[in-house]
Design a protein around this motif. Structure first.
Motif, mmCIF file in Angstrom:
data_model
loop_
_atom_site.group_PDB
_atom_site.id
_atom_site.type_symbol
_atom_site.label_atom_id
_atom_site.label_comp_id
_atom_site.label_asym_id
_atom_site.label_seq_id
_atom_site.Cartn_x
_atom_site.Cartn_y
_atom_site.Cartn_z
ATOM 1 N N HIS A 160 4.369 19.436 -18.740
ATOM 2 C CA HIS A 160 3.609 19.323 -19.984
ATOM 3 C C HIS A 160 2.870 20.644 -20.179
ATOM 4 O O HIS A 160 2.204 21.143 -19.263
ATOM 5 N N LEU A 162 0.046 23.131 -21.047
ATOM 6 C CA LEU A 162 -1.408 23.070 -21.154
ATOM 7 C C LEU A 162 -1.951 24.059 -22.173
ATOM 8 O O LEU A 162 -2.984 23.815 -22.793
ATOM 9 N N TRP A 268 1.633 25.544 -17.339
ATOM 10 C CA TRP A 268 2.256 24.223 -17.290
ATOM 11 C C TRP A 268 1.560 23.288 -16.315
ATOM 12 O O TRP A 268 1.102 23.710 -15.250
ATOM 13 N N VAL A 284 -2.072 12.839 -13.563
ATOM 14 C CA VAL A 284 -1.210 13.406 -14.609
ATOM 15 C C VAL A 284 -1.784 13.100 -15.984
ATOM 16 O O VAL A 284 -1.920 13.994 -16.834
ATOM 17 N N GLU A 285 -2.133 11.846 -16.236
ATOM 18 C CA GLU A 285 -2.652 11.476 -17.550
ATOM 19 C C GLU A 285 -4.002 12.136 -17.824
ATOM 20 O O GLU A 285 -4.278 12.573 -18.953
ATOM 21 N N LYS A 288 -3.427 15.824 -18.572
ATOM 22 C CA LYS A 288 -2.898 15.971 -19.931
ATOM 23 C C LYS A 288 -4.042 15.892 -20.944
ATOM 24 O O LYS A 288 -4.125 16.701 -21.884
ATOM 25 N N GLY A 291 -6.097 18.917 -21.077
ATOM 26 C CA GLY A 291 -5.309 20.129 -21.271
ATOM 27 C C GLY A 291 -5.959 21.145 -22.175
ATOM 28 O O GLY A 291 -5.925 22.349 -21.906
#
Length: 298
Positions: A160, A162, A268, A284-285, A288, A291
């Motif tokens: 994902h 950033l 990333w 992870v969440e 994100k 970010g």
């Protein structure tokens, strides 16, 4: 055989001060507690309690057995807690690699949030440089990487974006390069020592960025060491813009335009495609969601 049950009885007697009080705490009859200690003394071949007074007092040998036994009891409790976490989907530990473009303390606030939301999970923060971040993920040293830059390798992970990392060419205001004509041409930069960060990759080819062919170089291991070396006038080099913002503001470094700027690069967030438990998914969440903040800071 020495059992955890016998150690629990020994511990209770010492804490409560008598066999009867220990029996009450353990919900047993006093004779059962007395029998457990006698069996333990027979197995070990030592006397654990001085029984001449009204209070149960450990002998020197009994004190040693109890101190070592408490370590076993603590280990058993930790093992039980680990098993319970695993049974409910929480990992025992999680390794997070942070690329040098992001200061590790940017994750400290998330660690506090994680502690409030999750059972105890061992966290390990690794700082990596250049291809070291991808190497840590694909080599199994890390479950998640934050701020990995450069060309993403193929396979085995999800990612994902950033944000973008901007790089500035900087030097101390007292460095001779400050008197050169700008923008600085590659042949001019080549005359001065470059300060570089050591690539931490183990299984991928080690590379350097921002240096000129044939340029003298001083290689350091930490981003902070590179900044300090630049401030001391030991060389010149590119740095993430945000990491030198304070140095530029106080005048310990100056930004020098160059004929060949270092392009911005995407930072990333990447994680293993399989095997993440609840702790990994939480991170992870949360990363994100953070970010934007991380992108500003890098």
């Amino acid at each position: 055989m020495l059992t955890l049950d016998a150690l629990e009885v020994l511990d209770a007697i010492d804490r409560r001060g008598s066999f009867a009080a220990a029996a009450a705490e353990l919900h047993r009859v006093p004779s059962a507690v007395t029998y457990a200690i006698r069996r333990l003394e027979e197995r070990l071949g030592v006397v654990l309690f001085d029984r001449t007074g009204q209070r149960a007092v450990l002998t020197p040998a009994g004190r040693v057995v109890l101190e070592q036994g408490r370590l076993l009891l603590e280990g058993a409790e930790a093992l039980e807690a680990t098993a319970q976490r695993l049974a409910t989907g929480w990992e025992d530990g999680l390794a997070i690699a942070i690329d040098a473009v992001i200061a590790p303390d940017r994750l400290f606030g998330l660690i506090k949030e994680f502690d409030a939301a999750a059972p105890p999970v061992k966290l390990r923060l690794l700082q990596e440089v250049q291809d070291g971040s991808w190497d840590a993920l694909l080599g199994g040293r890390a479950d998640i990487v934050v701020g990995a830059i450069g060309d993403a390798p193929a396979g085995g992970y999800r990612s994902h974006a950033l944000g973008e990392v901007d790089f500035l060419f900087v030097a101390a205001p007292t460095h001779p390069v400050a008197h050169e004509a700008r923008p600085l041409a590659p042949e001019v930069i080549r005359r001065y020592r470059g300060i570089a960060l050591a690539d931490t990759a183990r299984d991928r080819p080690v590379r350097t960025t921002g240096l000129q062919q044939g340029q003298n170089v001083l290689t350091v291991s930490r981003p902070e060491d590179k900044r300090l070396a630049l401030e001391q006038g030991l060389g010149v080099g590119f740095m993430p813009a945000a990491s030198v913002a304070a140095s530029l503001a106080r005048g310990s470094l100056i930004h020098l335009p160059v004929a060949q700027p270092r392009p911005s690069q995407t930072a990333w967030l990447a994680w293993k495609s399989r095997g993440l438990g609840k702790a990994g998914r939480w991170w992870v969440e949360s990363l994100k969601a953070a970010g934007g903040l991380l992108a500003v800071d890098v």
